[in-house]
Each structure stands twice: as structure tokens, then as C-alpha cells.
Design a protein around this motif. Structure first.
Motif, PDB file in Angstrom:
ATOM      1  N   SER A 160      59.294  44.635  58.084  1.00 37.02           N
ATOM      2  CA  SER A 160      58.437  45.150  59.150  1.00 37.02           C
ATOM      3  C   SER A 160      57.011  44.640  58.994  1.00 37.02           C
ATOM      4  N   VAL A 161      56.427  44.238  60.117  1.00 35.50           N
ATOM      5  CA  VAL A 161      55.050  43.742  60.117  1.00 35.50           C
ATOM      6  C   VAL A 161      54.214  44.640  61.026  1.00 35.50           C
ATOM      7  N   VAL A 162      53.123  45.155  60.477  1.00 37.46           N
ATOM      8  CA  VAL A 162      52.221  46.032  61.212  1.00 37.46           C
ATOM      9  C   VAL A 162      51.021  45.231  61.704  1.00 37.46           C
ATOM     10  N   PHE A 163      50.639  45.462  62.950  1.00 37.16           N
ATOM     11  CA  PHE A 163      49.434  44.858  63.514  1.00 37.16           C
ATOM     12  C   PHE A 163      48.451  45.988  63.818  1.00 37.16           C
ATOM     13  N   GLU A 164      47.318  45.984  63.130  1.00 32.57           N
ATOM     14  CA  GLU A 164      46.377  47.102  63.198  1.00 32.57           C
ATOM     15  C   GLU A 164      44.927  46.620  63.189  1.00 32.57           C
ATOM     16  N   ASP A 165      44.048  47.502  63.681  1.00 33.51           N
ATOM     17  CA  ASP A 165      42.623  47.182  63.671  1.00 33.51           C
ATOM     18  C   ASP A 165      41.777  48.245  62.979  1.00 33.51           C
ATOM     19  N   SER A 166      42.248  49.496  62.966  1.00 32.10           N
ATOM     20  CA  SER A 166      41.435  50.581  62.401  1.00 32.10           C
ATOM     21  C   SER A 166      41.699  50.753  60.910  1.00 32.10           C
ATOM     22  N   PHE A 167      40.749  51.327  60.217  1.00 33.53           N
ATOM     23  CA  PHE A 167      40.907  51.558  58.777  1.00 33.53           C
ATOM     24  C   PHE A 167      42.095  52.476  58.502  1.00 33.53           C
ATOM     25  N   VAL A 181      48.965  42.846  59.262  1.00 31.59           N
ATOM     26  CA  VAL A 181      48.075  41.861  59.870  1.00 31.59           C
ATOM     27  C   VAL A 181      46.927  42.641  60.509  1.00 31.59           C
ATOM     28  N   GLY A 182      45.716  42.382  60.053  1.00 31.83           N
ATOM     29  CA  GLY A 182      44.544  43.069  60.584  1.00 31.83           C
ATOM     30  C   GLY A 182      43.894  42.286  61.701  1.00 31.83           C
ATOM     31  N   LEU A 183      43.539  42.969  62.766  1.00 25.37           N
ATOM     32  CA  LEU A 183      42.802  42.338  63.859  1.00 25.37           C
ATOM     33  C   LEU A 183      41.331  42.729  63.775  1.00 25.37           C
ATOM     34  N   SER A 184      40.458  41.752  63.835  1.00 29.92           N
ATOM     35  CA  SER A 184      39.025  42.016  63.724  1.00 29.92           C
ATOM     36  C   SER A 184      38.421  42.281  65.103  1.00 29.92           C
ATOM     37  N   ASP A 194      40.219  43.092  52.771  1.00 33.83           N
ATOM     38  CA  ASP A 194      40.838  43.586  51.547  1.00 33.83           C
ATOM     39  C   ASP A 194      41.798  44.746  51.813  1.00 33.83           C
ATOM     40  N   LYS A 195      42.012  45.052  53.082  1.00 38.37           N
ATOM     41  CA  LYS A 195      42.882  46.162  53.457  1.00 38.37           C
ATOM     42  C   LYS A 195      44.160  45.696  54.153  1.00 38.37           C
ATOM     43  N   CYS A 196      44.347  44.377  54.228  1.00 38.98           N
ATOM     44  CA  CYS A 196      45.528  43.835  54.890  1.00 38.98           C
ATOM     45  C   CYS A 196      45.903  42.503  54.255  1.00 38.98           C
ATOM     46  N   ASP A 197      46.996  41.911  54.714  1.00 39.06           N
ATOM     47  CA  ASP A 197      47.474  40.659  54.131  1.00 39.06           C
ATOM     48  C   ASP A 197      46.815  39.428  54.757  1.00 39.06           C
ATOM     49  N   VAL A 198      46.457  39.549  56.026  1.00 36.74           N
ATOM     50  CA  VAL A 198      45.782  38.452  56.714  1.00 36.74           C
ATOM     51  C   VAL A 198      44.997  39.044  57.874  1.00 36.74           C
ATOM     52  N   VAL A 199      43.897  38.392  58.242  1.00 38.85           N
ATOM     53  CA  VAL A 199      43.077  38.848  59.364  1.00 38.85           C
ATOM     54  C   VAL A 199      43.102  37.798  60.467  1.00 38.85           C
TER      55      VAL A 199
END
Length: 217
Positions: A160-167, A181-184, A194-199
């Protein structure tokens, strides 16, 4: 990655599927100035939380104030502009063409999402499931919502891969044992790296192949 199991892509909604966070910041900063003037950046502080969480933390026992805020929020959401984050529609279509299961996993409630469906009736056809705040007891940063996302597709966290933006959302994805996967779109790359695998800034240059490469690392 377990090749016997389905791959699941779990998308937060605000700031990930729709570029709405700047609008919410305006509303909640106004609420903060009215009720908690000593708290700076109130709109940023509450991101990723359900309305119940916000009330429990900042407006406990303030029934009249909660009612006033809810009324204002309902009106605000009914008039909001819902615009897709760049590339997300194309990315979702590519995922589905490659057999990936897609769920929107959001702290938003059904009432808010009904406004979204009115503006974008095609949204439901882009995904397999939409999981809203009513479907889980503990909200982000607890991992429950994303674990439910894996469960409905009969898959495992490692697929499973999560796509998120909030802390809170990023923390929830990590606590679920999933690749994140973090969205900026809401917070800077420096703040979330430092809170996700890739931005990524959006989905314009992110593909199914990129997702598979991350899962195979």
C-alpha cells in the motif's frame, strides 16, 4: 512487495486530490482569530484533523461556538472551489489501467464530500472506494483509516502506498507501515522530507513506474 497481493494507492483528499488547503487555511485562521487569538497559525495547526478532533481539542464544552463554527464551515464548503492537484487525474487513470486499486482516505465527512460530488461527479469513477471520517473511530495521526484502506482491498501494508500532505496524515501512513509519498502542496519539502519516503510537488511527473520502483526498493 508481496506479488500475490493487490497494490493499493491510498490518497488523502484535501491538498492531495484537490487543491483546497489554502482555502481552508483562510477559514480556520479566521476561526482562530475569533476564538483563540493567542494561538498563531491556527489554520495550519488543525490540518489533517477531523471536525470532531478540532472540537475536542480546542472547543470542548463550547456547544454554542461549535454550532456557529459548523454552520460557517458548511456554508464555506458549499461555496469552495474544488480544483484537482495537477496530474492527479491522469495518474489515477494510469494506476487503474495497471490494476492498482485506488481509495480516497479522508478526514472529511460525507456532508462535505457531497459538495465535492456536485462539483465533480466524475470523481467517484476515478477511484474504487472513498473512505470518509464516519468510517473509522480514530482519525489521523492514528493509522486506522489507512489500515482500513488496505483491508477493503484485501491487501497488506507493504503493498500500500499513501499519498499525503499534512503532518498528521504522513504520520498515519508511516504508523500503518506503508510507503508514504509526501506532497509539498501544504507544507514545504524541507518540512516533510523526513516524514515520508519521497516528496513530490504534484503528480505531473509521477508515474505508475515510479510507484513500482518505490515498492520494490
Amino acid at each position: 512487495m508481496d506479488k500475490t497481493k493487490t497494490i493499493a494507492a491510498l490518497f488523502d483528499f484535501d491538498g492531495v486530490v484537490m487543491d483546497t488547503e489554502s482555502q481552508y487555511t483562510i477559514y480556520w485562521n479566521g476561526v482562530g482569530r475569533k476564538y483563540h487569538p493567542k494561538i498563531e497559525n491556527f489554520g495550519l495547526l488543525i490540518k489533517g484533523q477531523t471536525l470532531s478532533q478540532i472540537y475536542d481539542r480546542f472547543f470542548k464544552g463550547m456547544d454554542a461556538e461549535q454550532a456557529e463554527i459548523t454552520k460557517g464551515l458548511d456554508k464555506f464548503e458549499s461555496e469552495m472551489e474544488y480544483e484537482y492537484v495537477p496530474g492527479v487525474v491522469e495518474f489515477m487513470k494510469e494506476l487503474r489501467n495497471n490494476g492498482v486499486k485506488i481509495a480516497i482516505v479522508t478526514s472529511s465527512n460525507e456532508k462535505k464530500m457531497s459538495n465535492v460530488y456536485s462539483s465533480h461527479p466524475e470523481l467517484k469513477g476515478l477511484v474504487d472506494r472513498i473512505l470518509t471520517a464516519e468510517m473509522f473511530t480514530r482519525s489521523k495521526p492514528a493509522p486506522d483509516c489507512f489500515l482500513l484502506g488496505a483491508k477493503v482491498f484485501d491487501t497488506v501494508p507493504e503493498n500500500s502506498v499513501v499519498f499525503e500532505d499534512s503532518f498528521h496524515g504522513l504520520q498515519a501512513g508511516k504508523s500503518a507501515g506503508m510507503l508514504v509519498v509526501g506532497l509539498s502542496t501544504t507544507n514545504s519539502k524541507e518540512a516533510i522530507k523526513d516524514k515520508c519516503d519521497v516528496v513530490i510537488p504534484d503528480f505531473s511527473n509521477f508515474t505508475f513506474s515510479d510507484l513500482i520502483s518505490l515498492l520494490n526498493k
